[in-house]
Write an enzyme that holds these catalytic residues in place. Structure first.
Site, mmCIF file in Angstrom:
data_model
loop_
_atom_site.group_PDB
_atom_site.id
_atom_site.type_symbol
_atom_site.label_atom_id
_atom_site.label_comp_id
_atom_site.label_asym_id
_atom_site.label_seq_id
_atom_site.Cartn_x
_atom_site.Cartn_y
_atom_site.Cartn_z
ATOM 1 N N HIS A 320 -79.705 68.689 -54.674
ATOM 2 C CA HIS A 320 -80.911 69.300 -54.504
ATOM 3 C C HIS A 320 -81.868 68.385 -53.841
ATOM 4 O O HIS A 320 -82.800 68.296 -53.204
ATOM 5 C CB HIS A 320 -81.482 69.837 -55.859
ATOM 6 C CG HIS A 320 -81.011 71.016 -55.989
ATOM 7 N ND1 HIS A 320 -79.842 71.275 -56.526
ATOM 8 C CD2 HIS A 320 -81.422 72.207 -55.996
ATOM 9 C CE1 HIS A 320 -79.616 72.773 -56.912
ATOM 10 N NE2 HIS A 320 -80.517 73.204 -56.379
ATOM 11 N N GLY A 321 -81.580 66.833 -54.054
ATOM 12 C CA GLY A 321 -82.637 65.962 -53.489
ATOM 13 C C GLY A 321 -82.202 64.469 -54.127
ATOM 14 O O GLY A 321 -81.420 64.356 -54.871
#
Length: 474
Positions: A320-321
């Site tokens: 996700h990041g």
């Protein structure tokens, strides 16, 4: 370009649909491919070459895997190179700055790297490309020898930049041949409008609340304001992402594609495991099929199962990041799923259904704090405020203002985050002569409802500059 952009709604989409339905069947895929590349290049033209490189990489290695299928060592080698190539693309463009910053912090070095802008949707189209070569290796899908067909699969604009992650074997036949009839096109338009309304009417409103509260130092918030902020963010991310998925599925139907569902009312779940069977379904199944099961799944004993789950969920967070808070968020859910697997689920099953729902909602909102906050320090300070451990007031004027200004949006958000409409539909059908009494009424009223939703969305888009998509940065 985003789906809730006026240029997309009134220029790009109408032109693409018009051209698509004018040309013959033999040209439709080329129209869609050209439109998809233009869609992706709209905001950052140079990154379309990155996508083309990804397409070429996976096309070539898909052919090599198929050509040397009987040579196991070579086949494995080509698969390994393909996976490493895809991971390298992600590593350079998504995680390079993160790794350099952490090396500097750990070893007190002064390595410098120019900030690399994150190409939109890189995680989504890279995962789709990886699933293709893996499925060819496993014989779960036939190799695609037509470069343009594979290019269309990887770049198809309805699901290109924020999912759902479409597996090649679910659309391979549709790429070859698909039919669109009026009912399917109409269903697609309805689904698109519902998704647009989720995004523009609900998600954007919740985003304004969440951004305002999370931009305030946690120690200055009251307990009530902190809870309003995380409830707003929980609803924002749900309607933002499920709305995008609805629009993607609707657009797919307009062009003859059937994409799998990506959300199934996750906030009605009664356990974390159930929540992740309902939230971002395409990502959960991707990690299950391509990471968890190859690691051994639950086939190598309980201890190895726990390790596999923690690995998968930590990677899920990192997907996700490029941030430690995302990794912590993933690890947090991994621990919870492990606890449910080794006994917590049995304890939860003994509780009343409302208590199980309360458990799930609180657990998920705690996780969203780490997902939304920019640092661990802010995350922990925010949680302390939520649970009254920051010596702040329970309610303040800011909380009352948010309640007064947004109570209707919160009410609508809560109502539409649970399956109340499907429940009402079933109830009406069971209590009435549905065909005679309801269908004629719905045939008149539903088009009006969809038109009104579209008009409201247009008014809000024209008058607002706040229109982010959360999952674009992933």
């Amino acid at each position: 370009m985003v789906f809730s952009n006026l240029v997309f709604l009134f220029v790009f989409l109408p032109i693409v649909l018009l051209v698509y339905y004018i040309v013959g069947n033999s040209v439709k895929n080329y129209v869609l491919l050209l439109a998809s590349l233009l869609f992706y290049a709209w905001g950052e033209p140079k990154y379309v070459f990155l996508m083309l490189f990804s397409i070429a990489l996976n096309y070539i290695f898909g052919l090599l895997i198929d050509t040397y299928r009987k040579n196991l060592s070579l086949k494995k080698l080509f698969l390994t190179i393909a996976i490493l190539g895809n991971v390298l693309i992600l590593g350079i463009f998504k995680y390079a700055n993160f790794f350099v910053d952490n090396i500097n912090n750990i070893f007190h070095t002064s390595l410098e790297l120019e900030p690399i802008p994150l190409p939109i949707g890189i995680s989504f189209f890279t995962f789709q490309a990886m699933s293709y070569v893996i499925d060819v290796y496993r014989k779960d899908a036939e190799v695609q020898k037509n470069l343009f067909s594979l290019s269309l699969y990887i770049s198809l604009f309805p699901q290109l930049v924020a999912g759902p992650i479409v597996r090649y074997n679910t659309v391979a036949e549709q790429i070859k041949k698909r039919m669109v009839h009026l009912d399917k096109f109409t269903e697609g338009v309805k689904r698109f409008i519902v998704g647009l309304a989720k995004k523009v009417i609900l998600a954007n409103s919740f985003g304004e609340v969440a951004d305002g509260i999370f931009s305030t130092p946690a120690g200055e918030l009251s307990v009530a304001t902190a809870w309003i902020g995380i409830i707003a963010y929980s609803l924002q991310i749900y309607f933002d992402f499920s709305g995008y998925s609805d629009m993607a599925i609707g657009l797919g139907k307009m062009f003859g594609f059937d994409f799998l569902e990506n959300f199934n009312y996750p906030y009605i779940a009664r356990s974390v495991s159930e929540f992740w069977r309902r939230w971002h379904i395409s990502l959960s199944t991707w990690f299950k099929d391509y990471v968890y099961i190859p690691l051994g799944g639950n086939r190598k004993g309980p201890n190895r199962t726990i390790i596999n789950l923690l690995i998968v969920w930590t990677i899920t967070g990192f997907w996700h990041g490029a941030s430690w808070t995302f990794m912590a968020w993933g690890f947090y859910f991994g621990i919870l799923i492990v606890l449910e697997r080794i006994g917590l689920a049995k304890i939860l099953a003994k509780l009343s259904t409302p208590l199980q729902h309360v458990y799930l909602i609180i657990i998920v909102m705690i996780g969203w704090v780490f997902f939304r906050a920019d640092s661990f320090s802010y995350s922990f300070a925010y949680l302390k405020t939520m649970f009254g451990m920051n010596a702040t007031r329970f309610v303040d004027g800011q909380a009352l203002i948010y309640v007064n200004d947004y109570w209707m949006i919160f009410a609508l958000g809560i109502i539409f985050s649970i399956p109340i409409i499907p429940w009402l539909r079933k109830k009406i059908i069971s209590l009435t002569n549905y065909e005679k009494a309801i269908v004629p009424v719905l045939s008149i009223t539903l088009p009006v409802v969809y038109m009104m939703l579209m008009v409201v969305c247009m008014i809000l888009l024209v008058n607002s500059t706040y229109n982010p998509f959360i999952y674009f940065r992933f």
